[in-house]
Design a protein around this motif. Structure first.
Motif: not given
Length: 441
Positions: A377-384, A417-421
């Motif tokens: 989730k972290y990597l996907a949000a940052e890459a997106a 990037r903000l949710a759900p964590v």
């Protein structure tokens, strides 16, 4: 399992079991057909294709889900989502189209109308919905249906499952998720909503924040404290879970104006002596926290997949624009200052995608720890985020215009990037659980 999904998967199972390579001649395929299959196995697909189907690591089941969902999403182009945002109207058309073919129950038991597929298939569904151009708006409109009621599936009574799952899967009811509170945020164990037993009911008082779709939902999955914090041995004890009617006459629902995703409402909820039937409690009293935690890793995987979809949508638009836009007598895509950042974003998105689908595969196989779901989730949000930002910059001044949609993508990509964590809490988790470092908060 719905008829539409059953037929699609039957076709994929046949594809999975049929002879491959030169043996395809035995099935009467033409040379052209054979050549196409050889090409399919050996060539990458272009990121400029609309919802390309050729990721070589997808299973036949995942590919079938992607093809079927992409067909539905093709009726809802970027222009539709721009209009929904401008009018701030919930996308009931997409919701109904997905419900009609049974997709809202993709992970739910077939006994109640679901398809009983895995998180691997659900993730590809949510990525596809987002990647079609609908972004987090489209994904959020159905997100709760996909795995939100897993606590009911796992811990509810047979009567509750029949009562609650059937209308949700059929698209006749919508639900929202009520956990986060104004004064506690991610510190869920200290939430302040209080539920006090009163005969056959509970009287519930408190508030919730960041509750998506509450303006359009008939039901809510609500976490409340039934035993005061000072009376329990551990903070994780004393919380109970309810799935109940969300009545705007009893619960004050106030929409929160926000940066993006205007078509899917986000709300603040206030309630005082809200009477909830004890029969709406899921599982045993005071054991709600472990029920909520049961689906957290799945939620992170799905959110990560939705972020990926938005990143790929932005990259697709940027690559097409860079190839077509001519300045100083040459395509801007010839300039490495444009080309290299987009290439870098494709690599980042692909790396995150592989992590997300590895996490999904492990989840479906019974792996319960959260390091891969959280990291994905972290990597996907940052890459997106990086892909959406670069898409705007690639368009130059026109990237700031609503006409090209990438500014909408950029506004929406802040959500994963903000949710759900938060990113920081994920780093805390990895630091403590994987690296063995002391708790830092």
């Amino acid at each position: 399992m719905s008829k539409a999904i059953h037929q699609a998967l039957r076709a994929s199972w046949w594809l999975a079991s049929r002879p491959r390579g030169p043996r395809c001649r035995d099935l009467g395929l033409s040379n052209a057909g054979l050549e196409n299959r050889v090409f399919y196995r050996s060539a990458h697909s272009r990121a400029t294709e609309y919802l390309q189907m050729h990721d070589p690591d997808l299973t036949d089941s995942q590919r079938t889900v992607r093809e079927a969902v992409a067909k539905i999403c093709s009726d809802f182009p970027d222009e539709y989502w721009a209009k929904q945002e401008e009018s701030k109207k919930f996308p009931t058309q997409l919701y109904d189209a997905l419900a009609k073919d049974g997709w809202l129950g993709i992970c739910m038991p077939s006994k109640y109308g679901g398809s009983e597929l895995g998180i691997s298939e659900a993730a590809i569904m949510m990525q596809t919905i987002s990647e079609s151009g609908g972004g987090m708006t489209a994904a959020s409109s159905v997100h709760m249906n996909i795995f939100g009621l897993e606590p009911v599936v796992k811990f509810g009574s047979e009567e509750q499952r029949e009562k609650y799952l059937v209308p949700l899967i059929a698209g006749k009811e919508r639900a929202c998720f009520g956990v986060t509170e104004p004064n506690t945020g991610l510190d869920t164990l200290r939430l302040q909503t209080r539920a006090v037993r009163d005969g056959d009911d509970y009287l519930v008082t408190g508030s919730k924040i960041w509750i998506s779709t509450a303006q359009n939902a008939q039901k809510i999955l609500l976490l409340a404290r039934t035993t005061p914090l000072e009376e329990v041995t551990k903070p994780s004890q004393g919380l109970s879970l309810f799935y109940t009617d969300l009545d705007p006459k009893v619960v004050e629902i106030t929409e929160i104006p926000k940066m993006g995703r205007a078509a899917v409402d986000t709300n603040m909820l206030f309630y005082n002596d809200w009477r909830i039937p004890a029969s709406d409690r899921i599982g045993a009293e005071n054991e709600g926290f472990k029920m909520i935690m049961h689906g957290m890793n799945a939620e992170r995987i799905l959110i990560g997949a939705e972020a990926l979809g938005l990143g790929y949508a932005a990259l697709r638009r940027a690559a097409v624009y860079a190839g077509e836009r001519t300045v100083f007598g040459r395509s801007i895509g010839k300039n490495q200052a444009i080309q290299h950042p987009l290439a870098d974003s494709w690599m980042q998105l692909e790396a995150a995608r592989l992590m997300i689908y590895q996490a999904a595969k492990m989840y479906d196989q019974g792996y319960q720890a959260g390091e891969y779901a959280n990291a994905g989730k972290y990597l996907a949000a940052e890459a997106a985020f990086r892909a959406c930002e670069r898409a705007v910059m690639c368009h130059g001044g026109m990237g700031y215009a609503k006409e090209y949609h990438v500014e909408r993508y950029l506004r929406e990509v802040f959500i994963p990037r903000l949710a759900p964590v938060s990113r920081e809490m994920i780093c805390n988790y990895i630091g403590e659980r994987v690296l063995g470092l002391p708790k830092s908060y």
